[in-house]
Structures are given as C-alpha cells and as structure tokens.
Design a protein around this motif. Structure first.
Motif, PDB file in Angstrom:
ATOM      1  N   ASP A   9       0.801  -1.256  -0.090  1.00 24.55           N
ATOM      2  CA  ASP A   9       0.034  -0.010   0.060  1.00 24.55           C
ATOM      3  C   ASP A   9       0.795   1.184   0.124  1.00 24.55           C
ATOM      4  N   TRP A  10       1.988   1.418   0.838  1.00 21.44           N
ATOM      5  CA  TRP A  10       2.820   2.515   0.768  1.00 21.44           C
ATOM      6  C   TRP A  10       3.485   2.465  -0.641  1.00 21.44           C
ATOM      7  N   LEU A  12       2.294   1.756  -3.545  1.00 25.02           N
ATOM      8  CA  LEU A  12       1.415   2.197  -4.233  1.00 25.02           C
ATOM      9  C   LEU A  12       1.031   3.574  -4.155  1.00 25.02           C
ATOM     10  N   ASP A  13       1.046   4.560  -2.997  1.00 31.45           N
ATOM     11  CA  ASP A  13       0.849   5.339  -2.620  1.00 31.45           C
ATOM     12  C   ASP A  13       1.920   6.416  -3.306  1.00 31.45           C
ATOM     13  N   SER A  14       2.207   6.362  -4.470  1.00 26.29           N
ATOM     14  CA  SER A  14       3.314   7.036  -5.163  1.00 26.29           C
ATOM     15  C   SER A  14       2.943   7.511  -6.474  1.00 26.29           C
ATOM     16  N   ASP A  15       3.894   7.649  -7.383  1.00 33.55           N
ATOM     17  CA  ASP A  15       3.843   8.140  -8.903  1.00 33.55           C
ATOM     18  C   ASP A  15       3.365   7.004  -9.857  1.00 33.55           C
ATOM     19  N   ARG A  19       4.503   3.046  -9.528  1.00 36.11           N
ATOM     20  CA  ARG A  19       3.240   2.386  -9.131  1.00 36.11           C
ATOM     21  C   ARG A  19       3.108   1.389 -10.124  1.00 36.11           C
ATOM     22  N   GLU A  37      -1.922   1.693 -16.140  1.00 37.63           N
ATOM     23  CA  GLU A  37      -1.045   2.571 -15.193  1.00 37.63           C
ATOM     24  C   GLU A  37       0.213   2.987 -15.595  1.00 37.63           C
ATOM     25  N   THR A 275      10.852  -2.125   4.601  1.00 38.54           N
ATOM     26  CA  THR A 275      11.288  -1.004   3.789  1.00 38.54           C
ATOM     27  C   THR A 275      12.664  -1.311   3.437  1.00 38.54           C
ATOM     28  N   ARG A 299      10.933   4.295  -1.667  1.00 32.89           N
ATOM     29  CA  ARG A 299      10.094   3.572  -2.442  1.00 32.89           C
ATOM     30  C   ARG A 299      10.816   2.895  -3.429  1.00 32.89           C
TER      31      ARG A 299
END
Length: 316
Positions: A9-10, A12-15, A19, A37, A275, A299
C-alpha cells in the motif's frame, strides 16, 4: 506485517512511474491494468514533469551530457539535468517506447542532440563505455539505431571481461562502474534485436568479471573494493552498487552461487517495516527530487530490493 512482505500500500501511494512497476513485479494485477497505469507516465507525475523540462528542440539543458563544458567539471560536481541523465530517468520510469510522446522525444534527440566530446549525433555514441552503455540501453529501448555503438563496445572489452572508461588513456583492468553500464545496455540491445553470438559472449565475459568478485570484492584479496557500493542509491546514474549489480542479474535471469553474499547483503538491509532506505544519493543538480533524502525509507529501493529477493527466492 511479515518482515518478508514489502509494504505494498505504501509503495502504491506514489507516482505512476513507480506504481506500475509495483503492480507488475510485486502483485498479481492483470496485465491490462498494469498497462493502463504505465500509460500515465507520459502525462502525469514525474514523467510528465521531466518531459515538460525539455528545450524547444527536444534536448534537456541544451546538450547531451555536459553542455557548455565538453567534459566533466573539474570540481567533481555532476549535473544530472542534461539529455542523457534525463532520458535515463524516463527509461527507469518505464515510459512506454511505443507511445507517441516517446517516439517524438527519440526523434528530436536523434535530430538535434550531439555529444560535447566529439560533436557526434547522440545515438552514434562517444568514447567512454559508461556513457556508450547507457546510450545503447536508451536506443535499444526507445527504438533508435545504436548498432554502431554496440560494435565499438564489443571492440572495447578488456581481457579481464569488463570495460573501463579510461581505456583510451591506457587503463588495462576493468571498472565495476563502466562494466555495469555496458552490461545493462547490451542486455537491452539483445532483447530488442535478438543479439548475436558475439554479443552474448561479451555479456558472459562482463558477468564473469562481476561474479568472480562476488559483485563487490577484490579478486586478489577478497577485500571490499569500495564501501560506497554497499549503500544503495536511486537514481544510480553511472555509479555501481551491489543492488544495481543484482538488478542486472535479475533482469538477465542469471543465477549463480557467487551471488549469495550480495543477495544476503540486500536482505540484511531490510528494515523492520519491510522497507529499504535511500543511502547514497549522488550529488548534483536535478530537475526535481524523487525521494525524501538519505536515511529515509525509499520506495524505489524497496521496489528494487523486493523484486531482486522475490526473483532469487523463487529459484529451484
């Protein structure tokens, strides 16, 4: 969360540039959703910002690598805003080479961009293998003819199996930095064209050069060549590090027990939350930052390390 599970989820919370690769490499997302995408890279986020930074003639900052200088600056600083590093970022972002934006970009660079070193057209390359390797990767990926550079790289290979940007000044042993740049370029060219027996033999020689050194040790003494290679950066630019080396072997799907130590080094750097950190940002001017800074969760490095481990752990 299991420590072996990356924080999806972290990620995917990106550009879109990051992503779509997370969806492709770390999830079971259907191919059509991944492609949708990926298509956003040209029009949204980092990809769109970088494309918008071009000059009217399609170059970035008016030149190929060191516009206005013709050679690296004497103070050791490095600009990352000209055409070569900008296109390498778009390559890393996975800009679809078949999209109209990518085709236009490639055509303009081919027509207008020339190397500061010798005034040759961009896709004819120049003299340094580390530059030529990256240019081959770009040409092969974006659909430009870089066969002339490939021929030169095959000629420039040193007896120990690798390459060195200082060969023209008498260097007789290879450089990890130059070798990884060339290997990545030759692999992309082989994917695009099918390659040749000579090209595949050259890649095997370069791979052996890295493998015989466990990706970061001196062949003679077993000592770590450079502690900086144990820290992971993104973008990598022309610099080598262990994660970049492993990403190449993953992409080439070359599995060898000599990679064990490098893989375990990557595994050891995973944080408790799943991470990996950004550790070694290469200094120099950029169009914009992609991460929050060294010492912070990255990321890009989390994606890259996670897919290396996923590939390695599937063996057998």
């Amino acid at each position: 969360m299991n420590e072996r599970t990356p924080p999806i989820d972290w990620l995917l919370d990106s550009d879109p540039a990051l992503r779509w690769q997370v969806l492709r490499d770390l999830t079971d997302t259907p191919a059509d959703a991944v492609a949708a995408e990926r298509a956003r890279v040209a029009s949204e986020g980092w990809g769109a910002r970088l494309l918008a930074a071009r000059d009217p003639d399609g170059q970035w900052m008016g030149g190929a690598c060191f516009p206005g200088r013709g050679e690296p600056p004497k103070d050791g600083s490095q600009p990352w805003t000209s055409t070569l590093p900008a296109m390498m970022e778009l390559y890393d972002f996975g800009l679809d080479p078949a999209c109209e934006t990518a085709r236009e970009m490639t055509s303009l660079v081919a027509a207008n961009c020339r190397w500061e070193y010798d005034d040759l057209p961009f896709f004819d390359g120049e003299v340094e293998p580390c530059i030529n390797g990256r240019t081959v990767a770009l040409g092969a990926y974006f659909g430009a003819d870089v066969s002339q550079i490939v021929t030169r790289l095959l000629t420039d290979q040193l007896p120990d199996g690798g390459w060195n940007c200082w060969t023209e000044h008498g260097a007789k042993v290879s450089s990890f930095h130059s070798t990884i740049c060339v290997l990545e370029g030759l692999l992309e060219y082989e994917r695009a064209t099918g390659g040749s027996a000579e090209l595949r033999a050259a890649r095997r020689g370069g791979e052996a050069y890295l493998l015989e050194r466990a990706l970061f040790r001196r062949r003679t003494t077993g000592e770590v060549v450079d502690d900086a290679w144990l820290s992971f950066s993104f973008p990598t630019r022309w610099h080598y590090d262990v994660l970049r080396g492993l990403e190449y072997f993953r992409a080439a799907d070359v599995r060898d027990p000599l990679l064990d130590e490098a893989v375990e080094l990557v595994r050891s750097k995973r944080q408790g939350d799943g991470t990996w950190l950004l550790e070694n940002t290469h200094p120099g001017a950029v169009h914009f930052r992609l991460e929050d800074g060294d010492g912070r969760p990255s990321r890009w490095n989390t994606l890259r390390a996670s897919r290396v481990l996923a590939w390695w752990d599937r063996r057998g």
